[in-house]
Design an enzyme around this catalytic site. Structure first.
Site, mmCIF file in Angstrom:
data_model
loop_
_atom_site.group_PDB
_atom_site.id
_atom_site.type_symbol
_atom_site.label_atom_id
_atom_site.label_comp_id
_atom_site.label_asym_id
_atom_site.label_seq_id
_atom_site.Cartn_x
_atom_site.Cartn_y
_atom_site.Cartn_z
ATOM 1 N N ARG A 1 22.753 -7.467 -27.960
ATOM 2 C CA ARG A 1 24.113 -6.914 -27.963
ATOM 3 C C ARG A 1 24.158 -5.461 -27.524
ATOM 4 N NH1 ARG A 1 28.532 -10.361 -29.707
ATOM 5 N NH2 ARG A 1 27.493 -12.266 -30.364
ATOM 6 N N HIS B 1 41.043 -14.971 -32.998
ATOM 7 C CA HIS B 1 39.819 -14.661 -32.257
ATOM 8 C C HIS B 1 40.185 -14.562 -30.773
ATOM 9 C CE1 HIS B 1 35.363 -16.024 -31.442
ATOM 10 N NE2 HIS B 1 35.497 -14.720 -31.379
ATOM 11 N N SER C 1 32.489 -18.251 -28.584
ATOM 12 C CA SER C 1 31.435 -17.366 -28.087
ATOM 13 C C SER C 1 30.845 -17.977 -26.818
ATOM 14 C CB SER C 1 30.331 -17.243 -29.126
ATOM 15 O OG SER C 1 30.889 -17.158 -30.401
ATOM 16 N N LYS D 1 33.982 -10.057 -38.030
ATOM 17 C CA LYS D 1 34.292 -11.459 -38.289
ATOM 18 C C LYS D 1 34.745 -11.675 -39.738
ATOM 19 C CE LYS D 1 32.939 -12.549 -34.136
ATOM 20 N NZ LYS D 1 33.953 -12.836 -33.114
ATOM 21 N N CYS E 1 31.800 -17.804 -23.626
ATOM 22 C CA CYS E 1 32.693 -18.318 -22.573
ATOM 23 C C CYS E 1 33.224 -17.192 -21.700
ATOM 24 C CB CYS E 1 33.857 -19.072 -23.181
ATOM 25 S SG CYS E 1 33.369 -20.623 -23.929
ATOM 26 N N ASP F 1 37.891 -9.145 -28.472
ATOM 27 C CA ASP F 1 37.429 -10.161 -29.423
ATOM 28 C C ASP F 1 38.476 -10.616 -30.438
ATOM 29 O OD1 ASP F 1 35.315 -11.856 -30.291
ATOM 30 O OD2 ASP F 1 34.872 -10.519 -31.951
ATOM 31 N N ARG G 1 24.722 -14.542 -36.052
ATOM 32 C CA ARG G 1 25.460 -14.987 -37.221
ATOM 33 C C ARG G 1 24.806 -16.246 -37.797
ATOM 34 N NH1 ARG G 1 29.535 -17.287 -36.003
ATOM 35 N NH2 ARG G 1 29.748 -17.066 -33.752
ATOM 36 N N TYR H 1 22.375 -8.029 -39.122
ATOM 37 C CA TYR H 1 22.787 -8.239 -37.739
ATOM 38 C C TYR H 1 24.289 -8.483 -37.577
ATOM 39 C CZ TYR H 1 21.711 -9.122 -32.844
ATOM 40 O OH TYR H 1 21.608 -9.017 -31.476
HETATM 41 C C1 OXD Z 1 31.249 -14.263 -31.612
HETATM 42 C C2 OXD Z 1 31.127 -12.811 -31.422
HETATM 43 O O1 OXD Z 1 30.275 -14.895 -31.987
HETATM 44 O O2 OXD Z 1 32.113 -12.200 -30.978
HETATM 45 O O3 OXD Z 1 32.339 -14.774 -31.392
HETATM 46 O O4 OXD Z 1 30.075 -12.267 -31.722
HETATM 47 MN MN MN Z 2 33.891 -13.337 -31.005
#
Ligand code: OXD
Ligand code: MN
Length: 595
Positions: free
Chosen positions: A379, A241, A263, A221, A265, A288, A71, A212
């Site tokens: 991913r 989230h 992200s 998102k 964690c 997510d 991102r 991407y």
């Molecule tokens: C993030 C994802 O960046 O889920 O939170 O990709």
């Molecule tokens: Mn996420």
């Protein structure tokens, strides 16, 4: 036969086609046939590699352009009508100006390509919590990923009918082809031409230049968090989230947990946790995003708007997350991994080592070269239904009733393993002050410690102060039916730099304490920062952990927390008078407790 009787949708598709000038327009039907045909085309053109079917049936691997791997928060815009509505944590551009710039980019941007129209539903079709989107894209990679990540096709158009509401999402990789020009494996635009734009008052998304993940799979998102959070504020619900899981006790009592972490964690790991304590069972509902509405019984009901997992690959293994490993055995898409000599994928942290392969940049690779073989933000895209512990009710249109909210982050010091908030307002304060150490999921985040309120900093589609006010308002509406709120940190280290907590399946021990708190069974002791487990209240049976480690894990260092308070205050000051009075009151109460 027209593809839809929905006049507004037809008009929008015609308008976009006239602007982007694709060679052809394809309306996606969501069929397996469509998925296979597009996949075969991408293999034939050289942008995808089929994995060895004996190893990983019906699965493919892609390598992105090295500039297009995550991102791009610097190029992500909340173009609300005023700068103030977006707030200081979002990039704001005047929507009229942004549209002018982007129209210039979109003009002719799909030349030489097919324009795909993807009708998709976020959430089970027909659920009162679900929403319909239409993504227009010139990327077949996006189409196949959307097939997995959302519910796509004719059934969505049927649900939309003649005049149903939809969220238009326009995407282009931003790489038109001249007549006769050969395409590259991963078309995209240079960074300064990438725009991930949101127009929250119009429920509109325009994305340009990146192929991407969250930049391009616009249901995730962009729609399910940035646009949905703004809709949720207006309409009185929540778009968060958060993973969602069901934890069942040995007595058969079910607890539903929604947890927000930035992200990197271990959110996907927690969503699919395998408890190490006997008799406790986890079922995954989502990894997510959670959309939540107050149900007829006054409780908060959550659905997972997605239908697949778009998970970070490196670090995922049978040790860290066996259920994710099972979920990706087949019918999956991989991006930026190592391609092994056996025609399978590999990444750093997988159970067995890999001695030779082709790395994510397409170069011959051995571990001896000292470079990572997979990109840190490589991913997997896998259907959620393939998870062996997917909850039987994961597609229940009514959603599941949430008992517990968890916030957290990655902190090597200061923050204890677990705290319970004193009450809802204090819980909102815990969420608002959440912080974490660095991530690979965003290209341009470089700070060592980032305050990431509710893990929504990059995903809240409006002013953060107003978002906090919305949390307080939701608490008022929920009253005594509000979920209990906890804060966790699995990542605390000893002064010598060793992890104090084993994590993974043992995190269930912490979840058990939370459930027992909800059930009124477990003991807690008050500290200046919240309620901590009393000595012996955490179930540590069978765990090799010393008393000293447990004490350190739960230690509250007043001096460190005073420093934390100063940092929090400074962070909050950017929101000025939009910080709700109830949040300021929490800050003052904490100062008082620490004095
Ligand atoms: C993030 C994802 O960046 O889920 O939170 O990709
Ligand atoms: Mn996420």
């Amino acid at each position: 036969m027209p593809h839809t009787k929905h006049a507004k949708l037809s008009a929008w598709v015609d308008e976009v086609a006239a602007l982007c000038k694709p060679d052809q327009v394809h309306w996606c039907d969501g069929s397996e046939n469509e998925y296979s045909r597009l996949t075969e085309e991408m293999i034939a053109s050289g942008s995808a590699t089929r994995l060895n079917p004996a190893k990983r049936p019906n699965s493919v691997h892609f390598r992105s352009h090295p500039s297009d791997v995550a991102r791009v928060e610097d190029r992500t815009y909340i173009a609300s009508l005023t700068r103030d509505a977006a707030g200081p944590t979002n990039n704001w551009v005047d929507p009229v100006e942004l549209k002018k710039t982007m129209r210039g980019l979109y003009d002719g941007c799909m030349r030489g390509r097919t324009m795909y129209v993807i009708p998709f539903s976020m959430g089970p079709i027909g659920s009162p919590i679900s929403k319909i989107g239409i993504e227009i894209t010139d990327s077949p990679y996006v189409v196949t990923n959307m097939h997995i990540m959302t519910r796509v096709g004719k059934k969505v158009l049927a649900a939309l009918g003649k005049d149903g509401e939809f969220i238009p999402c326009l995407h282009s990789v931003g790489a038109p082809l001249q007549p006769g020009e050969k395409d590259v494996a991963w078309p995209c635009a240079p960074i300064e031409k990438k725009y991930i734009s949101h127009f929250p008052e119009e429920n509109l998304i325009w994305s340009y230049g990146s192929g991407y993940g969250g930049n391009a799979l616009l249901g995730k998102k962009c729609l399910a968090l940035r646009i949905a959070s703004a809709m949720a504020k207006r309409e009185g619900w929540m778009a968060e989230h958060m993973l969602i899981l069901r934890l069942t006790s040995p007595e058969g009592r079910r607890f539903h947990i929604a947890a927000a972490f930035p992200s990197a964690c271990g959110k996907t790991n927690l969503a699919m946790l395998q408890p190490t304590i006997p008799g406790w069972k986890v079922e995954c509902i989502g990894d997510d995003i959670a959309w939540m509405k107050i149900g007829p019984d006054g409780r908060l009901r959550a659905i997972n708007p997605e239908a697949g997992f778009f998970g970070v690959a490196p670090g995922t293994s049978f040790r860290s997350n066996p259920m994710a490993m099972e979920s990706i055995r087949r019918n999956s898409i991989f991006t930026n991994c190592v391609l092994t000599d056996e025609g399978d994928i590999w990444w750093e942290g997988m159970d067995d080592p890999c001695n030779h392969g082709i790395d994510w940049k397409g170069k011959e690779w051995t571990p001896a070269g000292g470079q990572k073989g997979a990109h840190p933000n490589a991913r997997f895209t896998a259907p959620a239904r393939q998870c062996p512990i997917i909850c039987p009710d994961w597609e229940d249109p009514a959603g599941v009733p949430i008992d517990i909210f968890i916030f957290g982050g990655r902190r090597s010091a200061v923050v204890p393993l677990v705290t319970q908030s004193f009450n809802w307002d204090h819980g909102v304060y815990l969420g608002a002050t959440a912080a974490s150490e660095a991530t690979a999921a965003a290209l341009d985040v470089k700070h060592a410690l980032r305050r990431d309120p509710f893990a929504m900093l990059p995903f809240c589609g409006y002013h953060m102060g107003d978002y906090w006010a919305h949390w307080f308002e939701m608490g008022d509406k929920l009253g005594d039916k509000a979920p209990k709120i906890f804060y966790v940190n699995w990542f605390r280290k000893s002064p010598e730099g060793k992890w104090l907590w084993p994590g993974f399946g043992d995190n269930a021990r912490v979840l058990k304490w939370m459930c027992e708190r909800v059930a009124g069974k477990a003991a807690a002791q008050e500290s200046p920062i919240g309620m901590l487990p009393s000595k012996d209240a955490l179930d540590l049976k069978g765990l090799k952990i010393g008393d000293a480690e447990v004490t350190e894990l739960l230690r509250v260092d007043k001096a460190a927390w005073k420093a934390e308070l100063a940092d929090i205050e400074q962070f909050m000051s950017q929101f000025g008078d939009r910080v709700p009075a109830r949040m300021r009151a929490q800050l003052e109460q904490m100062r008082h407790r620490l004095s």
